[in-house]
Motif scaffolding. Structure first.
Motif, PDB file in Angstrom:
ATOM      1  N   ILE A 149     -23.292  59.486 -16.172  1.00 35.94           N
ATOM      2  CA  ILE A 149     -24.408  58.796 -15.543  1.00 35.94           C
ATOM      3  C   ILE A 149     -24.552  57.348 -16.005  1.00 35.94           C
ATOM      4  O   ILE A 149     -24.787  56.445 -15.196  1.00 35.94           O
ATOM      5  CB  ILE A 149     -25.739  59.565 -15.763  1.00 35.94           C
ATOM      6  CG1 ILE A 149     -26.893  58.815 -15.080  1.00 35.94           C
ATOM      7  CG2 ILE A 149     -26.015  59.812 -17.226  1.00 35.94           C
ATOM      8  CD1 ILE A 149     -28.207  59.549 -15.134  1.00 35.94           C
ATOM      9  N   ASP A 150     -24.406  57.089 -17.302  1.00 35.67           N
ATOM     10  CA  ASP A 150     -24.576  55.723 -17.799  1.00 35.67           C
ATOM     11  C   ASP A 150     -23.445  54.812 -17.296  1.00 35.67           C
ATOM     12  O   ASP A 150     -23.662  53.636 -17.011  1.00 35.67           O
ATOM     13  CB  ASP A 150     -24.664  55.692 -19.321  1.00 35.67           C
ATOM     14  CG  ASP A 150     -23.599  56.533 -19.976  1.00 35.67           C
ATOM     15  OD1 ASP A 150     -23.504  57.719 -19.645  1.00 35.67           O
ATOM     16  OD2 ASP A 150     -22.861  56.001 -20.822  1.00 35.67           O
ATOM     17  N   ALA A 151     -22.239  55.370 -17.176  1.00 38.17           N
ATOM     18  CA  ALA A 151     -21.133  54.595 -16.624  1.00 38.17           C
ATOM     19  C   ALA A 151     -21.350  54.335 -15.130  1.00 38.17           C
ATOM     20  O   ALA A 151     -20.994  53.266 -14.620  1.00 38.17           O
ATOM     21  CB  ALA A 151     -19.816  55.324 -16.842  1.00 38.17           C
ATOM     22  N   ARG A 152     -21.949  55.302 -14.433  1.00 38.53           N
ATOM     23  CA  ARG A 152     -22.283  55.099 -13.016  1.00 38.53           C
ATOM     24  C   ARG A 152     -23.310  53.969 -12.882  1.00 38.53           C
ATOM     25  O   ARG A 152     -23.195  53.117 -11.990  1.00 38.53           O
ATOM     26  CB  ARG A 152     -22.851  56.393 -12.426  1.00 38.53           C
ATOM     27  CG  ARG A 152     -23.456  56.253 -11.015  1.00 38.53           C
ATOM     28  CD  ARG A 152     -22.398  55.906  -9.985  1.00 38.53           C
ATOM     29  NE  ARG A 152     -22.991  55.599  -8.678  1.00 38.53           N
ATOM     30  CZ  ARG A 152     -23.199  56.495  -7.714  1.00 38.53           C
ATOM     31  NH1 ARG A 152     -22.880  57.775  -7.920  1.00 38.53           N
ATOM     32  NH2 ARG A 152     -23.708  56.135  -6.567  1.00 38.53           N
ATOM     33  N   LYS A 214     -24.128  65.484 -17.995  1.00 39.79           N
ATOM     34  CA  LYS A 214     -24.610  64.182 -17.537  1.00 39.79           C
ATOM     35  C   LYS A 214     -23.689  63.060 -17.997  1.00 39.79           C
ATOM     36  O   LYS A 214     -23.422  62.125 -17.247  1.00 39.79           O
ATOM     37  CB  LYS A 214     -26.034  63.917 -18.048  1.00 39.79           C
ATOM     38  CG  LYS A 214     -27.073  64.894 -17.558  1.00 39.79           C
ATOM     39  CD  LYS A 214     -27.149  64.936 -16.031  1.00 39.79           C
ATOM     40  CE  LYS A 214     -27.756  63.681 -15.433  1.00 39.79           C
ATOM     41  NZ  LYS A 214     -27.946  63.811 -13.967  1.00 39.79           N
ATOM     42  N   THR A 215     -23.207  63.162 -19.224  1.00 44.03           N
ATOM     43  CA  THR A 215     -22.332  62.109 -19.744  1.00 44.03           C
ATOM     44  C   THR A 215     -21.651  62.580 -21.017  1.00 44.03           C
ATOM     45  O   THR A 215     -22.074  63.557 -21.650  1.00 44.03           O
ATOM     46  CB  THR A 215     -23.138  60.820 -20.040  1.00 44.03           C
ATOM     47  OG1 THR A 215     -22.247  59.770 -20.410  1.00 44.03           O
ATOM     48  CG2 THR A 215     -24.121  61.024 -21.168  1.00 44.03           C
ATOM     49  N   VAL A 216     -20.603  61.879 -21.400  1.00 47.61           N
ATOM     50  CA  VAL A 216     -20.003  61.992 -22.724  1.00 47.61           C
ATOM     51  C   VAL A 216     -19.928  60.584 -23.285  1.00 47.61           C
ATOM     52  O   VAL A 216     -19.461  59.655 -22.617  1.00 47.61           O
ATOM     53  CB  VAL A 216     -18.605  62.661 -22.679  1.00 47.61           C
ATOM     54  CG1 VAL A 216     -17.663  61.941 -21.730  1.00 47.61           C
ATOM     55  CG2 VAL A 216     -18.005  62.721 -24.083  1.00 47.61           C
ATOM     56  N   PHE A 252     -30.271  63.551 -22.571  1.00 49.55           N
ATOM     57  CA  PHE A 252     -29.901  62.153 -22.390  1.00 49.55           C
ATOM     58  C   PHE A 252     -31.075  61.228 -22.705  1.00 49.55           C
ATOM     59  O   PHE A 252     -30.944  60.238 -23.429  1.00 49.55           O
ATOM     60  CB  PHE A 252     -29.417  61.923 -20.958  1.00 49.55           C
ATOM     61  CG  PHE A 252     -29.019  60.506 -20.660  1.00 49.55           C
ATOM     62  CD1 PHE A 252     -27.843  59.980 -21.171  1.00 49.55           C
ATOM     63  CD2 PHE A 252     -29.811  59.690 -19.870  1.00 49.55           C
ATOM     64  CE1 PHE A 252     -27.468  58.669 -20.897  1.00 49.55           C
ATOM     65  CE2 PHE A 252     -29.453  58.382 -19.586  1.00 49.55           C
ATOM     66  CZ  PHE A 252     -28.271  57.876 -20.107  1.00 49.55           C
ATOM     67  N   LEU A 253     -32.241  61.556 -22.182  1.00 46.32           N
ATOM     68  CA  LEU A 253     -33.431  60.738 -22.428  1.00 46.32           C
ATOM     69  C   LEU A 253     -33.842  60.782 -23.896  1.00 46.32           C
ATOM     70  O   LEU A 253     -34.261  59.764 -24.467  1.00 46.32           O
ATOM     71  CB  LEU A 253     -34.577  61.201 -21.528  1.00 46.32           C
ATOM     72  CG  LEU A 253     -34.369  60.964 -20.023  1.00 46.32           C
ATOM     73  CD1 LEU A 253     -35.520  61.571 -19.229  1.00 46.32           C
ATOM     74  CD2 LEU A 253     -34.228  59.483 -19.732  1.00 46.32           C
ATOM     75  N   LEU A 272     -29.397  69.074 -31.975  1.00 44.42           N
ATOM     76  CA  LEU A 272     -29.531  69.182 -30.536  1.00 44.42           C
ATOM     77  C   LEU A 272     -28.385  68.479 -29.813  1.00 44.42           C
ATOM     78  O   LEU A 272     -27.689  69.061 -28.987  1.00 44.42           O
ATOM     79  CB  LEU A 272     -30.876  68.609 -30.073  1.00 44.42           C
ATOM     80  CG  LEU A 272     -31.172  68.731 -28.570  1.00 44.42           C
ATOM     81  CD1 LEU A 272     -31.150  70.198 -28.153  1.00 44.42           C
ATOM     82  CD2 LEU A 272     -32.530  68.111 -28.239  1.00 44.42           C
ATOM     83  N   LEU A 273     -28.162  67.204 -30.138  1.00 43.35           N
ATOM     84  CA  LEU A 273     -27.064  66.471 -29.523  1.00 43.35           C
ATOM     85  C   LEU A 273     -25.715  66.840 -30.127  1.00 43.35           C
ATOM     86  O   LEU A 273     -24.680  66.730 -29.484  1.00 43.35           O
ATOM     87  CB  LEU A 273     -27.297  64.969 -29.672  1.00 43.35           C
ATOM     88  CG  LEU A 273     -28.511  64.401 -28.941  1.00 43.35           C
ATOM     89  CD1 LEU A 273     -28.660  62.919 -29.249  1.00 43.35           C
ATOM     90  CD2 LEU A 273     -28.387  64.612 -27.449  1.00 43.35           C
TER      91      LEU A 273
END
Length: 321
Positions: A149-152, A214-216, A252-253, A272-273
């Motif tokens: 998502i962040d790369a998008r 969502k992302t890596v 992510f948030l 968690l992460l």
């Protein structure tokens, strides 16, 4: 041989690079540097690689004036040259995220006291070791790599800037547009993906399915997306990357908003992460996956398989002890 060579991106930070270029003679003279002790040039779109190589060959310290992308271009040239062990690198942050400047202790003096104050401090700064990684044997990774998502968001932001949707070079305007892109792209996720990581003992290989994540995020420094820190005990000179695989929007948030909060951030990142320390990794992604490297869009440029390995260590000017 120049003591300092300034490579200045003239458009970064709304044109603040031009202000630096204008006042450099006065600054250098006030610090008793002679005119033949230093040189300054604006970066060129055409022939920039050759320009960087010539600068590295003619100086003891190269100072990149611009965003993280400007200094990343310098690192990429250093990978294929002999200058990594000889030339110190400095950074005057004029970009949007400025993650590298934050961890080097350069961003706060810039915000609190201004650019000219930072230049004077930087010219007297000491250097510290800094890891550089290689992506697919070609691109330098200094800050972070991500897919999802962040790369998008980064891809769409760069597209909007290139097509004139973003008409301002203002840092504030850029950040506001990033927020707009986040809400537009919030439903995005990895259509397919798998990661293979060699851990810190160089023996155990961990494999994970990333489909639907969502992302890596792969980090070399303890700063991501303009100062967030989703990594657990990150160190920019330890020969390890930190990897965070983010399965859902909530995580992510939390990574973006709460990673730097004392105590809470510690438990969040550890349990968690589940930030992992690795020596190298391989990512297998969909052919059309969105990818970013140090804030720059690499979508469609590296293929569906991404391999990241340690490349070299350089010396970076830092105001952090």
């Amino acid at each position: 041989m120049y003591k300092f060579f300034f490579l200045i991106n003239p458009v970064s930070g709304g044109g603040q690079g031009k202000v630096i270029h204008k006042f450099l003679p006065e600054i250098m003279e006030s610090m008793d540097f002679k005119s033949d002790d230093w040189k300054a040039e604006f970066t060129r779109k055409e022939g920039m690689d050759e320009q960087i190589l010539n600068a590295l060959a003619s100086t003891e310290t190269l100072i990149a004036v611009g965003g993280d992308g400007t200094v990343s271009s310098v690192f990429s040239i250093m990978l294929s040259s002999e200058y990594a062990s000889r030339v110190q690198i400095g950074l005057i942050p004029l970009g949007t995220g400025n993650d590298l400047a934050r961890v080097l202790g350069l961003y706060k003096p810039f915000v609190d006291r201004g650019l000219l104050y930072l230049v004077r401090r930087l010219l007297l700064a000491k250097s510290r070791p800094f890891d550089i990684w290689m992506v697919n044997g070609k691109y330098a990774l200094a800050n972070y790599f991500s897919a999802g998502i962040d790369a998008r968001i980064a891809h769409d932001f760069n597209h909007d800037r290139a097509t004139g949707v973003i008409s301002s070079n203002s840092v504030v305007a850029n950040k506001l547009h990033y927020v707009k892109r986040f809400f537009a792209d919030r439903a995005y996720y990895l259509k397919s993906g798998r990661i293979s990581m060699i851990d810190r003992d160089s023996e155990f290989v961990e494999n994970m399915d990333l489909t639907g994540h969502k992302t890596v995020i792969v980090g070399n420094i303890p700063s991501f997306a303009s100062g967030a820190n989703p990594f657990f005990k990150s160190d920019m000179a330890d020969g390890y990357l930190e990897v965070v695989c983010v399965p859902n929007m909530l995580n992510f948030l939390l990574a973006i908003a709460m990673g730097g909060v004392p105590v809470l951030g510690y438990f969040l990142k550890k349990y968690l992460l589940k930030s992992r320390k690795v020596r190298s990794l391989t990512l297998d992604l969909a052919d059309n996956e969105y990818i970013q490297l140090d804030g720059e869009d690499l979508s469609g440029k590296v293929g569906s398989r991404v391999k990241i390995d340690f490349a070299t260590q350089v010396r970076m000017l830092s105001l952090e002890e």
